[in-house]
Design a protein around this motif. Structure first.
Motif, PDB file in Angstrom:
ATOM      1  N   LYS A 144       1.031  -1.195  -0.118  1.00 19.16           N
ATOM      2  CA  LYS A 144      -0.131  -0.023   0.040  1.00 19.16           C
ATOM      3  C   LYS A 144       0.937   1.354  -0.096  1.00 19.16           C
ATOM      4  O   LYS A 144       0.761   2.087  -0.554  1.00 19.16           O
ATOM      5  CB  LYS A 144      -1.134  -0.033   1.328  1.00 19.16           C
ATOM      6  N   GLU A 149      -1.030  -0.982  -3.634  1.00 21.71           N
ATOM      7  CA  GLU A 149      -2.031  -1.803  -2.757  1.00 21.71           C
ATOM      8  C   GLU A 149      -2.990  -2.687  -3.724  1.00 21.71           C
ATOM      9  O   GLU A 149      -3.535  -2.378  -4.733  1.00 21.71           O
ATOM     10  CB  GLU A 149      -2.956  -0.497  -2.381  1.00 21.71           C
ATOM     11  N   ILE A 150      -3.214  -3.917  -3.155  1.00 21.97           N
ATOM     12  CA  ILE A 150      -4.423  -4.708  -3.959  1.00 21.97           C
ATOM     13  C   ILE A 150      -5.709  -4.187  -3.399  1.00 21.97           C
ATOM     14  O   ILE A 150      -6.104  -3.994  -2.423  1.00 21.97           O
ATOM     15  CB  ILE A 150      -4.038  -5.987  -3.222  1.00 21.97           C
ATOM     16  N   ASN A 151      -6.603  -4.104  -4.473  1.00 22.12           N
ATOM     17  CA  ASN A 151      -7.890  -3.814  -4.426  1.00 22.12           C
ATOM     18  C   ASN A 151      -8.815  -4.789  -3.843  1.00 22.12           C
ATOM     19  O   ASN A 151      -8.966  -5.843  -4.218  1.00 22.12           O
ATOM     20  CB  ASN A 151      -8.651  -3.173  -5.572  1.00 22.12           C
ATOM     21  N   ASP A 153     -11.682  -4.432  -2.214  1.00 26.54           N
ATOM     22  CA  ASP A 153     -12.965  -4.249  -2.295  1.00 26.54           C
ATOM     23  C   ASP A 153     -14.048  -4.427  -3.175  1.00 26.54           C
ATOM     24  O   ASP A 153     -15.119  -4.765  -3.168  1.00 26.54           O
ATOM     25  CB  ASP A 153     -13.035  -2.527  -1.969  1.00 26.54           C
ATOM     26  N   SER A 154     -13.129  -4.335  -4.531  1.00 32.12           N
ATOM     27  CA  SER A 154     -14.335  -4.455  -5.979  1.00 32.12           C
ATOM     28  C   SER A 154     -13.332  -5.186  -7.000  1.00 32.12           C
ATOM     29  O   SER A 154     -12.181  -4.969  -7.055  1.00 32.12           O
ATOM     30  CB  SER A 154     -14.836  -2.974  -6.307  1.00 32.12           C
ATOM     31  N   GLU A 155     -14.315  -5.672  -8.054  1.00 32.87           N
ATOM     32  CA  GLU A 155     -13.726  -5.995  -9.267  1.00 32.87           C
ATOM     33  C   GLU A 155     -13.026  -4.996  -9.933  1.00 32.87           C
ATOM     34  O   GLU A 155     -13.572  -3.800  -9.883  1.00 32.87           O
ATOM     35  CB  GLU A 155     -15.024  -6.737  -9.964  1.00 32.87           C
ATOM     36  N   TYR A 156     -12.021  -5.312 -10.578  1.00 33.19           N
ATOM     37  CA  TYR A 156     -11.270  -4.265 -11.289  1.00 33.19           C
ATOM     38  C   TYR A 156     -11.744  -3.753 -12.721  1.00 33.19           C
ATOM     39  O   TYR A 156     -11.642  -2.897 -13.172  1.00 33.19           O
ATOM     40  CB  TYR A 156      -9.807  -4.679 -11.709  1.00 33.19           C
ATOM     41  N   GLY A 159     -15.922  -2.903 -11.394  1.00 32.82           N
ATOM     42  CA  GLY A 159     -16.230  -1.988  -9.901  1.00 32.82           C
ATOM     43  C   GLY A 159     -17.225  -2.471  -9.043  1.00 32.82           C
ATOM     44  O   GLY A 159     -17.416  -1.944  -8.033  1.00 32.82           O
ATOM     45  N   TYR A 170      -7.688 -13.756  -9.423  1.00 38.17           N
ATOM     46  CA  TYR A 170      -6.821 -12.622  -9.036  1.00 38.17           C
ATOM     47  C   TYR A 170      -5.687 -12.510 -10.294  1.00 38.17           C
ATOM     48  O   TYR A 170      -5.000 -13.490 -10.791  1.00 38.17           O
ATOM     49  CB  TYR A 170      -6.346 -12.593  -7.907  1.00 38.17           C
ATOM     50  N   GLY A 175      -6.465  -6.977 -10.497  1.00 32.69           N
ATOM     51  CA  GLY A 175      -7.125  -7.128  -9.413  1.00 32.69           C
ATOM     52  C   GLY A 175      -8.018  -8.471  -9.523  1.00 32.69           C
ATOM     53  O   GLY A 175      -7.694  -9.371 -10.247  1.00 32.69           O
ATOM     54  N   LYS A 197      -8.753  -8.682   4.080  1.00 31.93           N
ATOM     55  CA  LYS A 197      -8.821  -7.178   4.065  1.00 31.93           C
ATOM     56  C   LYS A 197      -8.747  -6.560   5.379  1.00 31.93           C
ATOM     57  O   LYS A 197      -7.985  -5.804   5.780  1.00 31.93           O
ATOM     58  CB  LYS A 197      -9.991  -6.518   3.203  1.00 31.93           C
TER      59      LYS A 197
END
Length: 241
Positions: A144, A149-151, A153-156, A159, A170, A175, A197
């Motif tokens: 980070k 930083e690896i997301n 929270d959401s699909e790349y 979204g 992944y 992402g 997370k």
């Protein structure tokens, strides 16, 4: 004409040192204010050197040097606290952190937050045998702080939020993407991603998934560079099974 500058009394950690010419060393140093730097410690390997016994990893130090292009000259070094005592896997893990810092951070780039992260992680390693969660936390935070930083929270692509009931594939550098695949090196359960997370590493399965995710992400950003210490750690784990 090269502009030389004297830098004094900077908090630092020694990351690595190697012989240079007959009696000197080149040391990789991680400072709070100037980031990662390389210095020549002239005569450091001679019996009467004032640096002898001080150029050790995991000992908080205060360092002074003369900057000179890409390679400065060490002029003074002092102990700045009690050494952090690491043994066995903790010691090898400490060297793993050092190797990550050397290979992922640019030289001469101030990294105050990473310096503090490194310091707190080294101290943690000295206090417990439960090493894996400490390393995964460090890897997540380091990625980070250096902009990788690896997301979680959401699909790349879409979204859409990552949902606990779904499976995701992944792609390092991109992402997660929802998938119908059931198995694969980069297939993860949504509930495990959510726990990664939250750094919820009480579950061995989540810890293994985090290790798989972070190992491949770090390898991607190393762009072919090999982490020697990680390879040794993984070999040791085989014998522990």
């Amino acid at each position: 004409m090269i502009n030389k500058k004297r830098i004094q009394n900077q908090s630092c950690w020694i990351l690595h040192h190697r012989p240079y010419r007959e009696t000197s060393n080149i040391i990789d140093v991680f400072t709070k204010e100037f980031g990662r730097i390389s210095l020549i410690a002239k005569g450091a390997r001679s019996a009467k050197s004032k640096f002898r016994g001080l150029l050790r990893p995991f000992s908080p130090l205060s360092v002074s040097w003369i900057s000179n292009s890409n390679l400065g000259t060490l002029i003074d070094i002092e102990v700045d606290g009690n050494p952090i005592l690491l043994f066995g896997d903790s010691l090898l893990s400490g060297y793993y952190l050092n190797e990550l810092i050397i290979k992922l951070l640019h030289k001469d780039d101030s990294q105050n937050e990473i310096f503090d992260l490194y310091t707190s992680t080294i101290i943690e390693l000295s206090k417990t045998n439960n090493i894996a969660p400490i390393l995964r936390n460090f890897e997540i935070d380091l990625l980070k702080l250096i902009g990788y930083e690896i997301n979680l929270d959401s699909e790349y692509i879409t979204g859409d939020p990552l949902e606990a009931s779904n499976l995701y594939e992944y792609s390092p550098g991109l992402g997660f993407e929802k998938t119908k695949k059931k198995t694969g090196l980069m297939i993860f359960h949504g509930d495990e991603i959510q726990l990664i997370k939250l750094k919820g590493f009480q579950s061995k399965n989540v810890l293994k998934s985090a290790n798989r995710l972070l190992r491949n992400t770090i390898a991607f950003h190393l762009d072919g560079k090999i982490l020697k210490t990680r390879k040794v750690l993984e070999e040791l784990r085989k014998y522990d099974k």
